[in-house]
Design an enzyme around this catalytic site. Structure first.
Site, PDB file in Angstrom:
ATOM      1  CB  SER A  54      17.192 -36.272  53.569  1.00 48.61           C
ATOM      2  OG  SER A  54      16.034 -35.387  53.441  1.00 48.61           O
ATOM      3  CB  ALA A  83      13.664 -33.404  54.343  1.00 53.11           C
ATOM      4  CB  CYS A  84      15.569 -37.111  57.204  1.00 55.26           C
ATOM      5  SG  CYS A  84      15.653 -38.737  58.197  1.00 55.26           S
ATOM      6  N   PRO A  85      14.766 -35.655  60.385  1.00 54.89           N
ATOM      7  CG  PRO A  85      13.040 -36.159  61.924  1.00 54.89           C
ATOM      8  CD  PRO A  85      13.307 -35.874  60.381  1.00 54.89           C
ATOM      9  CB  THR A 102      19.307 -32.980  60.567  1.00 59.25           C
ATOM     10  OG1 THR A 102      18.138 -33.307  61.115  1.00 59.25           O
ATOM     11  CG2 THR A 102      19.220 -32.878  59.241  1.00 59.25           C
TER      12      THR A 102
END
Length: 331
Positions: free
Chosen positions: A53, A55-57, A60
């Site tokens: 995602s 959005a997900c740290p 990423t």
């Protein structure tokens, strides 16, 4: 085929449980296998697929490392919608409202990340997290722990890569002790500290998380004085692991998670770049603007939408904040 089990306790973030004192404890990742020569999961071009995602740290981290190491042609990826609802992270076919989400090319009928977990283990009882590193040959999860996936990406494919990409080493032998030391307290107080602050269900649990968070940010500000990178004079996994939290700090953690003693852009100078010292905000902006591995993995619309929309225990209205403007300032 998608699962018909009631998995809301594993997938619905609104049912997230805290400890008796109101504090949030993150569960460990469940799949901890490694890509390695002569192992069950050998390094092969095209064998693996990465699910993330934007959005997900944690997810990423893997996108940044994948691009730094030139693994784009070796390991394709799919990105889910940021709308993590009762069934967890959805693919586009379950949430067509999000234009740049992907479907699962390996399992076209799968609608959620949870379907991968149940294909790998029909009795799986953990949370349905990203990233997921998937083995297409054995049809199973290799690993869902981001810190281990980035180390696999760092070395496992080196013998198959061009010399310039193989030479990139984000976990160099000479600096491993320092990297490990920084990673340990940054994870506890910063990477996970923002979540411990945001998900706290008591005043004491919140304060026991938010004050150590800012103490560590102050410590990082001092470490970055006169430096381009956290460790040595080279980009390492310590930079990657910190960046994914700090890039989300002003857009979501300051307001949504109540991490509001200071923001990054004003509380941690030098933002004007007049001084020859490279400190926190300058460090983050330079990584973002000067290295496409960082910029291309950062999608602020995914980040804001996920936190404000998905985490209804923190934001029941699902109203998404419009600021800050800009999401990150230019150099």
């Amino acid at each position: 085929m998608t699962s018909t089990k009631d998995t809301s306790g594993q997938s619905d973030i609104s049912k997230l449980k805290t400890e008796s004192d109101g504090s949030f404890k993150r569960a460990p990742s469940s799949f901890r296998n490694f890509i390695e020569n002569d192992g069950k999961f050998p390094p092969e071009k095209g064998r693996y697929h990465l699910y993330v995602s934007y959005a997900c740290p944690w997810a990423t981290r893997t996108l940044i490392t994948r691009k730094l190491k030139g693994l784009e042609d070796f390991i394709p990826f799919s990105a889910v919608s940021p709308h993590m609802g009762a069934q967890g992270w959805p693919f586009k076919n379950a949430d067509p409202s999000w234009a740049d989400a992907d479907n699962d090319p390996e399992h076209p009928n799968f609608q959620h990340i949870r379907d991968l977990y149940f294909l790998a283990d029909s009795n799986y009882g953990g949370r349905f997290t990203v990233p997921v590193l998937w083995d297409k040959k054995l049809n199973t999860v290799v690993n869902n722990e981001s810190s281990e996936i980035i180390r696999m990406f760092n070395t496992a494919f080196n013998h198959l890569l061009p010399a310039d990409k193989a030479a990139i080493d984000i976990y160099p032998e000479a600096h491993r002790q320092e990297i490990d030391s920084i990673n340990e307290w940054v994870y506890d107080t910063v990477n996970n500290g923002v979540y411990k602050s945001g998900f706290a269900q008591s005043q004491s649990a919140y304060e026991n998380a938010v004050y150590p968070l800012f103490k560590s940010l102050d410590r990082l500000e001092e470490i970055l004085k006169g430096k381009d990178y956290l460790v040595g004079n080279t980009l390492t996994e310590a930079d990657i692991r910190l960046f994914v939290t700090t890039i989300r700090f002003d857009p979501v953690y300051v307001g949504h998670f109540k991490c509001n003693l200071r923001d990054i852009r004003h509380g941690y100078p030098n933002i004007d770049l007049i001084s020859d010292r490279l400190m926190f905000y300058s460090w983050m902006r330079k990584l973002y603007w000067n290295n496409d591995a960082f910029k291309s993995s950062t999608k602020f619309d995914h980040i804001k939408e996920h936190y404000y929309w998905s985490q209804t225990t923190v934001n029941p209205s699902r109203v998404v904040a419009v600021g800050p403007v800009p999401d990150i300032e230019p150099l």
